[in-house]
Enzyme design. Structure first.
Site, PDB file in Angstrom:
ATOM      1  N   HIS A  20      38.685  25.881 -41.303  1.00 12.86           N
ATOM      2  CA  HIS A  20      39.563  27.056 -41.426  1.00 12.86           C
ATOM      3  C   HIS A  20      39.002  28.303 -40.736  1.00 12.86           C
ATOM      4  O   HIS A  20      38.929  29.386 -41.322  1.00 12.86           O
ATOM      5  CB  HIS A  20      39.850  27.362 -42.895  1.00 12.86           C
ATOM      6  CG  HIS A  20      40.909  26.500 -43.496  1.00 12.86           C
ATOM      7  ND1 HIS A  20      42.197  26.443 -43.001  1.00 12.86           N
ATOM      8  CD2 HIS A  20      40.881  25.658 -44.557  1.00 12.86           C
ATOM      9  CE1 HIS A  20      42.912  25.605 -43.722  1.00 12.86           C
ATOM     10  NE2 HIS A  20      42.140  25.103 -44.674  1.00 12.86           N
ATOM     11  N   ASP A  47      42.222  20.636 -40.384  1.00 19.09           N
ATOM     12  CA  ASP A  47      42.346  22.052 -40.751  1.00 19.09           C
ATOM     13  C   ASP A  47      41.202  22.855 -40.138  1.00 19.09           C
ATOM     14  O   ASP A  47      40.440  23.533 -40.820  1.00 19.09           O
ATOM     15  CB  ASP A  47      42.401  22.243 -42.273  1.00 19.09           C
ATOM     16  CG  ASP A  47      43.796  22.029 -42.839  1.00 19.09           C
ATOM     17  OD1 ASP A  47      44.693  21.615 -42.077  1.00 19.09           O
ATOM     18  OD2 ASP A  47      43.994  22.263 -44.040  1.00 19.09           O
ATOM     19  N   HIS A  74      47.529  22.219 -41.323  1.00 22.21           N
ATOM     20  CA  HIS A  74      47.572  23.529 -40.663  1.00 22.21           C
ATOM     21  C   HIS A  74      47.754  23.395 -39.156  1.00 22.21           C
ATOM     22  O   HIS A  74      48.432  24.236 -38.543  1.00 22.21           O
ATOM     23  CB  HIS A  74      46.323  24.337 -41.026  1.00 22.21           C
ATOM     24  CG  HIS A  74      46.418  24.940 -42.383  1.00 22.21           C
ATOM     25  ND1 HIS A  74      46.838  26.230 -42.610  1.00 22.21           N
ATOM     26  CD2 HIS A  74      46.183  24.408 -43.609  1.00 22.21           C
ATOM     27  CE1 HIS A  74      46.840  26.478 -43.904  1.00 22.21           C
ATOM     28  NE2 HIS A  74      46.449  25.380 -44.535  1.00 22.21           N
TER      29      HIS A  74
END
Length: 221
Positions: A20, A47, A74
């Site tokens: 992330h 992600d 994502h």
């Protein structure tokens, strides 16, 4: 849909949780284990992006020869907003922005789109690694009950949480172990032969990095 990897004959294999956009944290963890980019391999549960300011640089990791990621939800939110059939729609853009895609407004939407277009072909839905004579699978969120079904991508592989919500310890058949991310856990958790390693790097500052051989030593012969 799935990429298979033979054993690493000259170095070590590591698996990392949801990054992330926390690039500095990733470098810190790699330095701590003496990661050698010429010999070692790093596998990611996906992600790479969203919520963290260094998301563009983290997405570019997918192009590195030592880095092997599966795609996460994502990456697919970004795909829907920038490249998919609904690209440019307010619905797709808002869904991405609400879930942490605002970094792309600073990096530049054109740059984010170009990098995503290069990175996604390097990010299959699943990977399988040969480790110490055993088979280790990787998907982002939730594997199928039978690993053979992983060749057919499903929303569960990107978004599923049924197993962890139910505390289901039924082993996934057809594979020795599977590593997943997606659902934040306080510490890495086993449910059957499925290992959860997303420890919430973007909120807790804890990014789990585990050597594949160490993980597989927990799996019965």
């Amino acid at each position: 849909m799935i990429q298979r990897h033979g054993p690493n004959e000259c170095g070590r294999d590591f698996i990392v949780g949801d990054i992330h956009g926390q690039l500095a944290l990733l470098h810190e963890r790699l330095n701590a284990v003496g990661f050698d980019r010429q010999r070692d391999r790093l596998f990611s549960v996906g992600d790479l992006i969203d919520r963290g300011a260094d998301s563009l640089q983290c997405l570019s990791l997918a192009l590195e020869p030592w880095f092997y990621a599966v795609r996460g939800n994502h990456e697919m939110l970004a795909y829907d907003a920038l490249l998919g059939e609904e690209r440019g729609s307010l619905k797709a853009r808002d869904a991405w922005m609400i879930n942490g895609g605002t970094w792309a407004l600073e990096s530049g939407l054109a740059e984010a789109q170009a990098m995503l277009q290069q990175a996604l072909p390097c990010m299959p839905y699943a990977r399988e690694i040969s480790v110490a004579g055993k088979r280790l699978g990787i998907v982002h969120a939730e594997p199928p009950a039978d690993w053979r079904d992983v060749v057919t991508p499903s929303q569960d592989q990107l978004w599923g949480r049924t197993r962890i919500r139910r505390g289901n310890e039924t082993p996934v058949s057809g594979i020795d172990a599977v590593v997943v991310g997606h659902t934040i856990v306080e510490r890495p958790l086993w449910l059957g032969n499925v290992h959860y390693i997303d420890t919430g790097a973007f909120t807790t500052g804890r990014l789990t990095l585990i050597e594949a051989r160490t993980l597989m030593s927990r799996v019965g012969s």
